[in-house]
Design a protein around this motif. Sequence first.
Motif, PDB file in Angstrom:
ATOM      1  N   PRO A  22     -13.550  27.916  84.139  1.00 43.75           N
ATOM      2  CA  PRO A  22     -13.736  29.061  83.232  1.00 43.75           C
ATOM      3  C   PRO A  22     -14.673  30.135  83.752  1.00 43.75           C
ATOM      4  O   PRO A  22     -14.454  31.323  83.493  1.00 43.75           O
ATOM      5  N   TRP A  23     -15.704  29.744  84.516  1.00 44.86           N
ATOM      6  CA  TRP A  23     -16.675  30.739  84.955  1.00 44.86           C
ATOM      7  C   TRP A  23     -16.109  31.702  85.985  1.00 44.86           C
ATOM      8  O   TRP A  23     -16.619  32.816  86.167  1.00 44.86           O
ATOM      9  N   VAL A  24     -15.033  31.303  86.679  1.00 49.67           N
ATOM     10  CA  VAL A  24     -14.451  32.189  87.696  1.00 49.67           C
ATOM     11  C   VAL A  24     -13.085  32.733  87.277  1.00 49.67           C
ATOM     12  O   VAL A  24     -12.557  33.639  87.918  1.00 49.67           O
ATOM     13  N   ALA A  25     -12.524  32.232  86.184  1.00 52.90           N
ATOM     14  CA  ALA A  25     -11.194  32.680  85.744  1.00 52.90           C
ATOM     15  C   ALA A  25     -11.100  34.195  85.555  1.00 52.90           C
ATOM     16  O   ALA A  25     -10.078  34.793  85.908  1.00 52.90           O
ATOM     17  N   PRO A  26     -12.138  34.881  85.011  1.00 51.77           N
ATOM     18  CA  PRO A  26     -12.024  36.347  84.857  1.00 51.77           C
ATOM     19  C   PRO A  26     -11.810  37.089  86.162  1.00 51.77           C
ATOM     20  O   PRO A  26     -11.222  38.179  86.172  1.00 51.77           O
ATOM     21  N   VAL A  27     -12.286  36.535  87.274  1.00 49.14           N
ATOM     22  CA  VAL A  27     -12.064  37.173  88.577  1.00 49.14           C
ATOM     23  C   VAL A  27     -10.573  37.264  88.850  1.00 49.14           C
ATOM     24  O   VAL A  27     -10.050  38.316  89.253  1.00 49.14           O
ATOM     25  N   GLN A 138     -11.325  50.388  79.628  1.00 47.35           N
ATOM     26  CA  GLN A 138     -12.165  49.196  79.498  1.00 47.35           C
ATOM     27  C   GLN A 138     -13.533  49.433  80.112  1.00 47.35           C
ATOM     28  O   GLN A 138     -14.560  49.048  79.533  1.00 47.35           O
ATOM     29  N   VAL A 139     -13.573  50.077  81.279  1.00 45.58           N
ATOM     30  CA  VAL A 139     -14.852  50.402  81.899  1.00 45.58           C
ATOM     31  C   VAL A 139     -15.633  51.361  81.008  1.00 45.58           C
ATOM     32  O   VAL A 139     -16.835  51.181  80.774  1.00 45.58           O
ATOM     33  N   GLY A 140     -14.951  52.387  80.486  1.00 39.47           N
ATOM     34  CA  GLY A 140     -15.608  53.362  79.617  1.00 39.47           C
ATOM     35  C   GLY A 140     -16.197  52.733  78.377  1.00 39.47           C
ATOM     36  O   GLY A 140     -17.295  53.111  77.934  1.00 39.47           O
ATOM     37  N   GLU A 141     -15.490  51.760  77.828  1.00 42.36           N
ATOM     38  CA  GLU A 141     -15.990  51.076  76.627  1.00 42.36           C
ATOM     39  C   GLU A 141     -17.278  50.308  76.926  1.00 42.36           C
ATOM     40  O   GLU A 141     -18.230  50.331  76.141  1.00 42.36           O
ATOM     41  N   VAL A 142     -17.323  49.642  78.083  1.00 47.43           N
ATOM     42  CA  VAL A 142     -18.531  48.902  78.467  1.00 47.43           C
ATOM     43  C   VAL A 142     -19.696  49.857  78.670  1.00 47.43           C
ATOM     44  O   VAL A 142     -20.817  49.616  78.192  1.00 47.43           O
ATOM     45  N   LEU A 143     -19.458  50.962  79.360  1.00 46.37           N
ATOM     46  CA  LEU A 143     -20.535  51.913  79.629  1.00 46.37           C
ATOM     47  C   LEU A 143     -21.036  52.550  78.343  1.00 46.37           C
ATOM     48  O   LEU A 143     -22.254  52.755  78.165  1.00 46.37           O
ATOM     49  N   GLN A 144     -20.124  52.864  77.442  1.00 46.44           N
ATOM     50  CA  GLN A 144     -20.536  53.455  76.159  1.00 46.44           C
ATOM     51  C   GLN A 144     -21.384  52.475  75.358  1.00 46.44           C
ATOM     52  O   GLN A 144     -22.380  52.866  74.732  1.00 46.44           O
ATOM     53  N   ARG A 145     -21.033  51.217  75.423  1.00 41.95           N
ATOM     54  CA  ARG A 145     -21.781  50.197  74.689  1.00 41.95           C
ATOM     55  C   ARG A 145     -23.225  50.123  75.172  1.00 41.95           C
ATOM     56  O   ARG A 145     -24.147  49.843  74.401  1.00 41.95           O
ATOM     57  N   SER A 187     -27.112  35.608  86.151  1.00 44.44           N
ATOM     58  CA  SER A 187     -26.915  34.538  85.171  1.00 44.44           C
ATOM     59  C   SER A 187     -28.165  34.362  84.316  1.00 44.44           C
ATOM     60  O   SER A 187     -29.219  34.944  84.593  1.00 44.44           O
ATOM     61  N   ALA A 188     -28.049  33.529  83.298  1.00 43.27           N
ATOM     62  CA  ALA A 188     -29.200  33.248  82.427  1.00 43.27           C
ATOM     63  C   ALA A 188     -30.327  32.590  83.221  1.00 43.27           C
ATOM     64  O   ALA A 188     -31.507  32.792  82.932  1.00 43.27           O
ATOM     65  N   LYS A 189     -29.971  31.826  84.258  1.00 45.72           N
ATOM     66  CA  LYS A 189     -30.988  31.173  85.090  1.00 45.72           C
ATOM     67  C   LYS A 189     -31.816  32.187  85.867  1.00 45.72           C
ATOM     68  O   LYS A 189     -32.928  31.883  86.309  1.00 45.72           O
ATOM     69  N   GLN A 211     -27.050  38.191  79.717  1.00 47.29           N
ATOM     70  CA  GLN A 211     -26.695  38.841  78.453  1.00 47.29           C
ATOM     71  C   GLN A 211     -25.282  39.425  78.456  1.00 47.29           C
ATOM     72  O   GLN A 211     -24.876  40.050  77.478  1.00 47.29           O
ATOM     73  N   THR A 212     -24.545  39.260  79.538  1.00 51.63           N
ATOM     74  CA  THR A 212     -23.190  39.796  79.603  1.00 51.63           C
ATOM     75  C   THR A 212     -22.205  38.686  79.936  1.00 51.63           C
ATOM     76  O   THR A 212     -22.548  37.694  80.567  1.00 51.63           O
ATOM     77  N   SER A 213     -20.977  38.884  79.509  1.00 54.76           N
ATOM     78  CA  SER A 213     -19.898  38.040  80.014  1.00 54.76           C
ATOM     79  C   SER A 213     -19.571  38.498  81.426  1.00 54.76           C
ATOM     80  O   SER A 213     -19.989  39.577  81.865  1.00 54.76           O
ATOM     81  N   LEU A 214     -18.810  37.696  82.149  1.00 55.93           N
ATOM     82  CA  LEU A 214     -18.422  38.104  83.492  1.00 55.93           C
ATOM     83  C   LEU A 214     -17.544  39.349  83.433  1.00 55.93           C
ATOM     84  O   LEU A 214     -17.684  40.265  84.257  1.00 55.93           O
ATOM     85  N   ALA A 215     -16.666  39.416  82.434  1.00 56.24           N
ATOM     86  CA  ALA A 215     -15.796  40.586  82.301  1.00 56.24           C
ATOM     87  C   ALA A 215     -16.616  41.845  82.043  1.00 56.24           C
ATOM     88  O   ALA A 215     -16.308  42.921  82.557  1.00 56.24           O
ATOM     89  N   GLU A 216     -17.682  41.742  81.232  1.00 56.34           N
ATOM     90  CA  GLU A 216     -18.538  42.889  80.967  1.00 56.34           C
ATOM     91  C   GLU A 216     -19.312  43.284  82.223  1.00 56.34           C
ATOM     92  O   GLU A 216     -19.479  44.478  82.527  1.00 56.34           O
ATOM     93  N   ALA A 217     -19.765  42.302  82.984  1.00 54.95           N
ATOM     94  CA  ALA A 217     -20.440  42.593  84.253  1.00 54.95           C
ATOM     95  C   ALA A 217     -19.501  43.325  85.200  1.00 54.95           C
ATOM     96  O   ALA A 217     -19.916  44.227  85.939  1.00 54.95           O
TER      97      ALA A 217
END
Length: 309
Positions: A22-27, A138-145, A187-189, A211-217
């Motif tokens: 799951p941690w690499v699936a968004p890639v 999608q990029v614009g939405e992240v930046l606006q957030r 990561s949180a670590k 504080q972000t998901s991988l997709a948000e990063a």
Amino acid sequence: MTEPLLRRLRARGERLTVAALPWVAPVYRAMPQVDAVIELPFRHGGLQLRERRTLGRQLRGQFENAYVLPNSLKSALLPLLAAIPRRVGYLGEARVGLLTHRLKNPKDKPPMVAFYSALSGEPGVESDRPALALPDAQVGEVLQRHGLARGAYVVMAPGAEYGPAKRWPHFGALAAQLDRAVVLLGSAKEAAECEVIRAQAPGQVRNLAGQTSLAEAFGLIAGAGHVVSNDSGLMHVAAAFGVPQIALFGSSSPLHTPPLNARAQVLWLKQDPDYQPPLDCSPCFQRECPLGHFRCLQDLDAARVRALL
């Protein structure tokens, strides 16, 4: 680093499903040539044979070829249990009976892209080009957030999962020299480490580690003006989006795991003829400096990186 292999397989007409944790699936979901992604329900460590048998039964009859990229025994089990007729991978960990087509592991450390691409059975490696894609919306939405403007900030990724010998110690000093907003990802670590960096330039640095998901990063990296990182997973993400980046190498080697990006600038004191005394110890590929001096990254100062931004 696996993307050129997938690009090659897709170009010759193979429909691609990637099985990933799951941690690499968004890639892989961000790779245009991948048709589907299966998130593996396995925990780190242990064979978990029952879970692998269950998933293997579900996948039977769906695939003709399996390309096993990791060298571990357990990674080769699922294709066998799914009765995939052609199973390609490197020899290692007693996998002779699990693979139908076996490649010998090279003695020296080759570039990882070439290492993976060889599984296709074809020579050569595709040229560098952006490998990941996100819709502009999608990029614009992240930046606006996050209240950020495209290209107006620098992403820094100060972490490296492998160990301290891959972590550049001057991110805070660099952030303090910049006149742009800085976003710290990791990561949180790595959140506490990033907080130390933020404290050196509190007015302009935002610590988003953990504080972000991988997709948000991904969105934050795709929209950045520059990315500065160690030799890490996020370095390869920045390369795959084709953004301007500075990649800092110490104990590892850009000959082995380079950022595949025509817009990347690599800093490695090993290759600097003016640096004295020469770093004969590099690359050591160790988690911590075995000699205790950490010169390979300690002596790479912030001003040198700042001059490239």
